[in-house]
Design a protein around this motif. Structure first.
Motif, PDB file in Angstrom:
ATOM      1  N   ARG A  11       0.723  -1.187  -0.281  1.00 16.04           N
ATOM      2  CA  ARG A  11      -0.102  -0.196  -0.041  1.00 16.04           C
ATOM      3  C   ARG A  11       0.770   1.096   0.019  1.00 16.04           C
ATOM      4  O   ARG A  11       0.391   2.530  -0.283  1.00 16.04           O
ATOM      5  CB  ARG A  11      -0.948   0.102   1.210  1.00 16.04           C
ATOM      6  N   GLY A  12       2.181   1.220   0.467  1.00 15.48           N
ATOM      7  CA  GLY A  12       2.862   2.240   0.260  1.00 15.48           C
ATOM      8  C   GLY A  12       2.768   3.335   1.697  1.00 15.48           C
ATOM      9  O   GLY A  12       2.671   4.405   1.516  1.00 15.48           O
ATOM     10  N   ASP A  13       2.352   2.499   2.850  1.00 13.92           N
ATOM     11  CA  ASP A  13       1.938   3.320   3.855  1.00 13.92           C
ATOM     12  C   ASP A  13       3.123   4.330   4.356  1.00 13.92           C
ATOM     13  O   ASP A  13       4.420   3.871   4.680  1.00 13.92           O
ATOM     14  CB  ASP A  13       1.449   2.481   5.152  1.00 13.92           C
ATOM     15  N   ALA A  14       2.580   5.472   4.707  1.00 15.28           N
ATOM     16  CA  ALA A  14       3.890   6.468   5.288  1.00 15.28           C
ATOM     17  C   ALA A  14       4.188   6.193   6.444  1.00 15.28           C
ATOM     18  O   ALA A  14       5.401   6.489   6.949  1.00 15.28           O
ATOM     19  CB  ALA A  14       3.308   7.839   4.879  1.00 15.28           C
ATOM     20  N   ASP A  15       3.204   5.601   7.286  1.00 14.75           N
ATOM     21  CA  ASP A  15       3.606   5.436   8.829  1.00 14.75           C
ATOM     22  C   ASP A  15       4.257   4.143   9.073  1.00 14.75           C
ATOM     23  O   ASP A  15       4.413   3.669  10.238  1.00 14.75           O
ATOM     24  CB  ASP A  15       2.183   5.608   9.645  1.00 14.75           C
ATOM     25  N   ALA A  16       4.669   3.246   7.893  1.00 13.20           N
ATOM     26  CA  ALA A  16       5.047   2.026   8.072  1.00 13.20           C
ATOM     27  C   ALA A  16       6.457   1.957   8.706  1.00 13.20           C
ATOM     28  O   ALA A  16       7.275   2.706   8.224  1.00 13.20           O
ATOM     29  CB  ALA A  16       5.118   1.136   6.642  1.00 13.20           C
ATOM     30  N   LYS A  17       6.659   1.096   9.599  1.00  7.60           N
ATOM     31  CA  LYS A  17       7.902   0.739  10.361  1.00  7.60           C
ATOM     32  C   LYS A  17       8.142  -0.511   9.905  1.00  7.60           C
ATOM     33  O   LYS A  17       8.423  -1.357  10.927  1.00  7.60           O
ATOM     34  CB  LYS A  17       7.944   1.286  11.603  1.00  7.60           C
ATOM     35  N   PRO A  18       8.969  -0.965   8.795  1.00  3.30           N
ATOM     36  CA  PRO A  18       9.091  -2.310   8.510  1.00  3.30           C
ATOM     37  C   PRO A  18      10.146  -2.799   9.270  1.00  3.30           C
ATOM     38  O   PRO A  18      10.140  -3.968   9.599  1.00  3.30           O
ATOM     39  CB  PRO A  18       9.453  -2.301   6.978  1.00  3.30           C
ATOM     40  N   ALA A  19      11.003  -2.323   9.829  1.00  5.58           N
ATOM     41  CA  ALA A  19      12.218  -2.716  10.724  1.00  5.58           C
ATOM     42  C   ALA A  19      11.663  -3.469  11.819  1.00  5.58           C
ATOM     43  O   ALA A  19      12.127  -4.273  12.487  1.00  5.58           O
ATOM     44  CB  ALA A  19      13.081  -1.700  10.886  1.00  5.58           C
ATOM     45  N   THR A  20      10.802  -2.292  12.477  1.00  6.95           N
ATOM     46  CA  THR A  20      10.036  -2.978  13.661  1.00  6.95           C
ATOM     47  C   THR A  20       9.177  -4.176  13.640  1.00  6.95           C
ATOM     48  O   THR A  20       9.368  -5.049  14.433  1.00  6.95           O
ATOM     49  CB  THR A  20       9.296  -1.590  14.173  1.00  6.95           C
ATOM     50  N   THR A  21       8.356  -4.005  12.672  1.00  7.77           N
ATOM     51  CA  THR A  21       7.610  -5.229  12.665  1.00  7.77           C
ATOM     52  C   THR A  21       8.338  -6.433  12.122  1.00  7.77           C
ATOM     53  O   THR A  21       7.991  -7.632  12.591  1.00  7.77           O
ATOM     54  CB  THR A  21       6.465  -4.938  11.449  1.00  7.77           C
ATOM     55  N   LEU A  22       9.221  -6.331  11.177  1.00  7.10           N
ATOM     56  CA  LEU A  22      10.045  -7.408  10.983  1.00  7.10           C
ATOM     57  C   LEU A  22      10.926  -8.066  12.225  1.00  7.10           C
ATOM     58  O   LEU A  22      11.234  -9.145  12.470  1.00  7.10           O
ATOM     59  CB  LEU A  22      11.160  -7.401   9.985  1.00  7.10           C
TER      60      LEU A  22
END
Length: 75
Positions: free
Chosen positions: A37-48
């Protein structure tokens, strides 16, 4: 520890293993959906990182349950 409480502890480890594994899967899905979705609030490092920690927790619970089973059988 008595035989009944040992069985309950093994079952608790088994249930916790599945809860950790499902949570890790949902975190992986969340990361993929946010990237798609290209979320601006995404924090992939945290979720991964959380996904990896939950997966390690699932493996640890699996190992502890099997170890406890082997100990109670005397193997």
């Amino acid at each position: 520890m008595g035989p009944f409480s040992t069985v309950v502890l093994i079952a608790a480890f088994d249930g916790l293993k599945w809860l950790f594994a499902v949570t890790a899967g949902l975190l992986a899905l969340l990361t993929a959906v946010q990237a798609w979705r290209g979320d601006a609030d995404a924090k992939p490092a945290t979720t991964l990182t959380l996904m990896i920690l939950f997966a390690v927790g699932a493996l640890l619970c699996r190992w502890l349950g099997r170890w406890l089973e082997r100990q109670t059988r005397g193997v």
